[in-house]
Design a protein around this motif. Structure first.
Motif, PDB file in Angstrom:
ATOM      1  N   PRO A 158       0.799  -1.238   0.000  1.00 33.02           N
ATOM      2  CA  PRO A 158       0.000   0.000   0.000  1.00 33.02           C
ATOM      3  C   PRO A 158       0.829   1.284   0.000  1.00 33.02           C
ATOM      4  O   PRO A 158       0.298   2.357  -0.288  1.00 33.02           O
ATOM      5  CB  PRO A 158      -0.832  -0.098   1.281  1.00 33.02           C
ATOM      6  N   LYS A 159       2.140   1.190   0.284  1.00 34.33           N
ATOM      7  CA  LYS A 159       2.956   2.425   0.334  1.00 34.33           C
ATOM      8  C   LYS A 159       2.987   3.157  -1.019  1.00 34.33           C
ATOM      9  O   LYS A 159       3.215   4.360  -1.069  1.00 34.33           O
ATOM     10  CB  LYS A 159       4.377   2.126   0.810  1.00 34.33           C
ATOM     11  N   ILE A 160       2.705   2.438  -2.123  1.00 37.62           N
ATOM     12  CA  ILE A 160       2.714   3.116  -3.433  1.00 37.62           C
ATOM     13  C   ILE A 160       1.620   4.187  -3.509  1.00 37.62           C
ATOM     14  O   ILE A 160       1.662   5.054  -4.357  1.00 37.62           O
ATOM     15  CB  ILE A 160       2.568   2.131  -4.626  1.00 37.62           C
ATOM     16  N   LEU A 161       0.648   4.088  -2.583  1.00 36.39           N
ATOM     17  CA  LEU A 161      -0.401   5.121  -2.555  1.00 36.39           C
ATOM     18  C   LEU A 161      -0.226   6.082  -1.387  1.00 36.39           C
ATOM     19  O   LEU A 161      -1.158   6.798  -1.040  1.00 36.39           O
ATOM     20  CB  LEU A 161      -1.797   4.483  -2.514  1.00 36.39           C
ATOM     21  N   ASP A 162       0.972   6.073  -0.807  1.00 37.70           N
ATOM     22  CA  ASP A 162       1.265   7.058   0.244  1.00 37.70           C
ATOM     23  C   ASP A 162       1.739   8.331  -0.473  1.00 37.70           C
ATOM     24  O   ASP A 162       2.616   8.261  -1.341  1.00 37.70           O
ATOM     25  CB  ASP A 162       2.350   6.507   1.166  1.00 37.70           C
ATOM     26  N   ILE A 163       1.154   9.462  -0.120  1.00 39.99           N
ATOM     27  CA  ILE A 163       1.433  10.688  -0.876  1.00 39.99           C
ATOM     28  C   ILE A 163       2.918  11.096  -0.809  1.00 39.99           C
ATOM     29  O   ILE A 163       3.483  11.564  -1.796  1.00 39.99           O
ATOM     30  CB  ILE A 163       0.475  11.848  -0.452  1.00 39.99           C
ATOM     31  N   ASN A 164       3.558  10.874   0.335  1.00 44.06           N
ATOM     32  CA  ASN A 164       4.972  11.259   0.439  1.00 44.06           C
ATOM     33  C   ASN A 164       5.853  10.341  -0.401  1.00 44.06           C
ATOM     34  O   ASN A 164       6.785  10.797  -1.077  1.00 44.06           O
ATOM     35  CB  ASN A 164       5.427  11.219   1.912  1.00 44.06           C
ATOM     36  N   TYR A 165       5.530   9.040  -0.363  1.00 43.88           N
ATOM     37  CA  TYR A 165       6.280   8.063  -1.172  1.00 43.88           C
ATOM     38  C   TYR A 165       6.116   8.401  -2.662  1.00 43.88           C
ATOM     39  O   TYR A 165       7.078   8.383  -3.433  1.00 43.88           O
ATOM     40  CB  TYR A 165       5.787   6.642  -0.871  1.00 43.88           C
ATOM     41  N   PHE A 166       4.881   8.743  -3.044  1.00 44.37           N
ATOM     42  CA  PHE A 166       4.590   9.071  -4.446  1.00 44.37           C
ATOM     43  C   PHE A 166       5.457  10.241  -4.922  1.00 44.37           C
ATOM     44  O   PHE A 166       6.027  10.211  -6.015  1.00 44.37           O
ATOM     45  CB  PHE A 166       3.097   9.399  -4.589  1.00 44.37           C
ATOM     46  N   LYS A 201       4.455   2.924 -11.765  1.00 40.73           N
ATOM     47  CA  LYS A 201       4.509   1.593 -12.414  1.00 40.73           C
ATOM     48  C   LYS A 201       3.396   0.698 -11.864  1.00 40.73           C
ATOM     49  O   LYS A 201       2.679   0.023 -12.590  1.00 40.73           O
ATOM     50  CB  LYS A 201       5.874   0.941 -12.165  1.00 40.73           C
ATOM     51  N   VAL A 202       3.237   0.731 -10.535  1.00 40.36           N
ATOM     52  CA  VAL A 202       2.219  -0.118  -9.894  1.00 40.36           C
ATOM     53  C   VAL A 202       0.819   0.470 -10.093  1.00 40.36           C
ATOM     54  O   VAL A 202      -0.150  -0.247 -10.358  1.00 40.36           O
ATOM     55  CB  VAL A 202       2.541  -0.310  -8.393  1.00 40.36           C
ATOM     56  N   ILE A 203       0.722   1.804  -9.976  1.00 44.61           N
ATOM     57  CA  ILE A 203      -0.576   2.473 -10.171  1.00 44.61           C
ATOM     58  C   ILE A 203      -1.128   2.152 -11.565  1.00 44.61           C
ATOM     59  O   ILE A 203      -2.293   1.828 -11.735  1.00 44.61           O
ATOM     60  CB  ILE A 203      -0.417   4.008  -9.979  1.00 44.61           C
ATOM     61  N   LYS A 204      -0.248   2.221 -12.566  1.00 43.86           N
ATOM     62  CA  LYS A 204      -0.685   1.936 -13.951  1.00 43.86           C
ATOM     63  C   LYS A 204      -1.200   0.497 -14.039  1.00 43.86           C
ATOM     64  O   LYS A 204      -2.278   0.243 -14.592  1.00 43.86           O
ATOM     65  CB  LYS A 204       0.480   2.152 -14.913  1.00 43.86           C
ATOM     66  N   GLU A 205      -0.436  -0.420 -13.465  1.00 45.99           N
ATOM     67  CA  GLU A 205      -0.820  -1.839 -13.540  1.00 45.99           C
ATOM     68  C   GLU A 205      -2.187  -2.082 -12.882  1.00 45.99           C
ATOM     69  O   GLU A 205      -3.059  -2.725 -13.466  1.00 45.99           O
ATOM     70  CB  GLU A 205       0.264  -2.667 -12.840  1.00 45.99           C
ATOM     71  N   ILE A 206      -2.363  -1.518 -11.676  1.00 43.73           N
ATOM     72  CA  ILE A 206      -3.615  -1.782 -10.952  1.00 43.73           C
ATOM     73  C   ILE A 206      -4.781  -0.991 -11.541  1.00 43.73           C
ATOM     74  O   ILE A 206      -5.813  -1.553 -11.891  1.00 43.73           O
ATOM     75  CB  ILE A 206      -3.511  -1.391  -9.449  1.00 43.73           C
ATOM     76  N   ASP A 214      -6.537  11.462  -9.803  1.00 41.66           N
ATOM     77  CA  ASP A 214      -7.337  12.370  -8.989  1.00 41.66           C
ATOM     78  C   ASP A 214      -8.191  11.609  -7.969  1.00 41.66           C
ATOM     79  O   ASP A 214      -9.391  11.848  -7.850  1.00 41.66           O
ATOM     80  CB  ASP A 214      -8.210  13.246  -9.899  1.00 41.66           C
ATOM     81  N   PHE A 215      -7.570  10.654  -7.296  1.00 42.04           N
ATOM     82  CA  PHE A 215      -8.216  10.055  -6.131  1.00 42.04           C
ATOM     83  C   PHE A 215      -7.289  10.269  -4.950  1.00 42.04           C
ATOM     84  O   PHE A 215      -6.100  10.559  -5.132  1.00 42.04           O
ATOM     85  CB  PHE A 215      -8.568   8.572  -6.342  1.00 42.04           C
ATOM     86  N   ILE A 216      -7.822  10.152  -3.749  1.00 42.03           N
ATOM     87  CA  ILE A 216      -6.991  10.533  -2.604  1.00 42.03           C
ATOM     88  C   ILE A 216      -6.034   9.402  -2.219  1.00 42.03           C
ATOM     89  O   ILE A 216      -6.383   8.227  -2.233  1.00 42.03           O
ATOM     90  CB  ILE A 216      -7.799  11.029  -1.395  1.00 42.03           C
ATOM     91  N   PHE A 217      -4.812   9.816  -1.927  1.00 37.07           N
ATOM     92  CA  PHE A 217      -3.776   8.888  -1.474  1.00 37.07           C
ATOM     93  C   PHE A 217      -3.768   8.905   0.054  1.00 37.07           C
ATOM     94  O   PHE A 217      -4.334   9.796   0.684  1.00 37.07           O
ATOM     95  CB  PHE A 217      -2.405   9.350  -2.002  1.00 37.07           C
TER      96      PHE A 217
END
Ligand code: NAD
Length: 251
Positions: free
Chosen positions: A50-58, A67-72, A161-164
């Motif tokens: 789930p860290k790929i959707l953490d705003i700071n990590y992003f 890479k992961v966001i595109k895949e999912i 445009d969805f919330i992280f």
């Protein structure tokens, strides 16, 4: 099956007599469209971090996240189409049996099924926004073959445009949801565990304001034994198909 049929008939009476109804939906309504839930045994977080959707990590590692966001969200979710449950909610809206939908989902399937008044509590994956200048894009306008995607005006980083994790609820959807929880006489809660804050507070507020809570879920949720008045145990599309038949049988 007889018991559930009686409960559905009871629900249909409540829905027909209601002066104001809100549908409140979660990941479960899209499961039969082929989109898994996030949590649970087969949920997305059993496969991805789930860290790929953490705003700071992003912001720190945009290419890795993307890479992961595109895949999912784009290669996989992007191909999903609405199911019977989304369709019946849209039909109910057209027939003044539902006033609005509040959804925690980001898949745009309510709108694709025809619902017009949809409050997206967590945003929408079909839109992207520039993190620098705020320009917004529909996914169809963005080329995801080179990651991360950039703004064609200012070269800023684009973000779905969805919330992280770490971001707030969109103001407009939040206030519209609060208003619905004050005004609605019936809340139809479909496919949500009721574990995600602050979204899960909305049905509680509706209950405090006197709404009848009808819930559809194959499993009990956090709402079931606390605020639910009628529990329809089953899959969203199967239950909504029977509701449709009962609601419109003399038309
Ligand atoms: P959740 O993952 O916590 O719970 C899903 C619920 O759906 C469970 O209670 C489960 O029993 C129920 N369910 C499973 N199959 C069902 C079916 N066929 N019919 C009806 N219900 C079914 O989901 P949540 O409470 O919505 O919270 C997860 C968060 O993750 C959401 O806030 C959302 O933003 C996000 N999410 C969105 C999507 C999407 O856009 N489709 C998908 C996964 C997660």
């Amino acid at each position: 099956m007889q018991n559930i049929k009686d409960e559905i008939i009871k629900s249909v009476k409540i829905l027909k007599n209601s002066k104001a109804t809100t549908a409140f939906t979660g990941a479960g309504i899209s499961v039969e469209s082929g989109i898994p839930t996030f949590r649970g045994k087969d949920g997305l977080w059993s496969k991805y971090d789930p860290k790929i959707l953490d705003i700071n990590y992003f912001h720190k590692y945009p290419k890795d996240s993307w890479k992961v966001i595109k895949e999912i969200f784009y290669d996989f979710f992007g191909k999903a189409t609405y199911n019977k449950a989304h369709e019946v909610l849209a039909l109910m809206e057209q027939n003044n049996l539902i006033n609005n939908v509040i959804t925690q989902n980001i898949d745009n399937l309510h709108q694709e099924a025809g619902s017009k008044i949809v409050h997206e509590f967590h945003g929408n994956s079909k839109n992207l926004i520039c993190t620098k200048c705020g320009k917004s894009y529909n996914i169809s306008e963005v080329n995801l073959s080179s990651l991360p995607p950039k703004c064609n005006e200012c070269n800023g980083l684009l973000k779905p445009d969805f919330i992280f994790f770490g971001e707030g609820i969109p103001k407009k959807a939040y206030s519209a949801s609060l208003e619905a929880s004050e005004k609605s006489k019936v809340f139809l809660v479909i496919g949500t565990t009721g574990e995600i804050m602050p979204a899960c507070q909305i049905p509680y507020l509706a209950k405090q304001n006197g709404a009848i809570i009808i819930e559809i879920n194959p499993e009990e949720s956090n709402f079931t034994n606390r605020i639910t008045d009628v529990f329809l145990k089953g899959k969203a599309s199967e239950i909504m198909k029977i509701i449709e038949k009962e609601l419109f049988k003399n038309k």
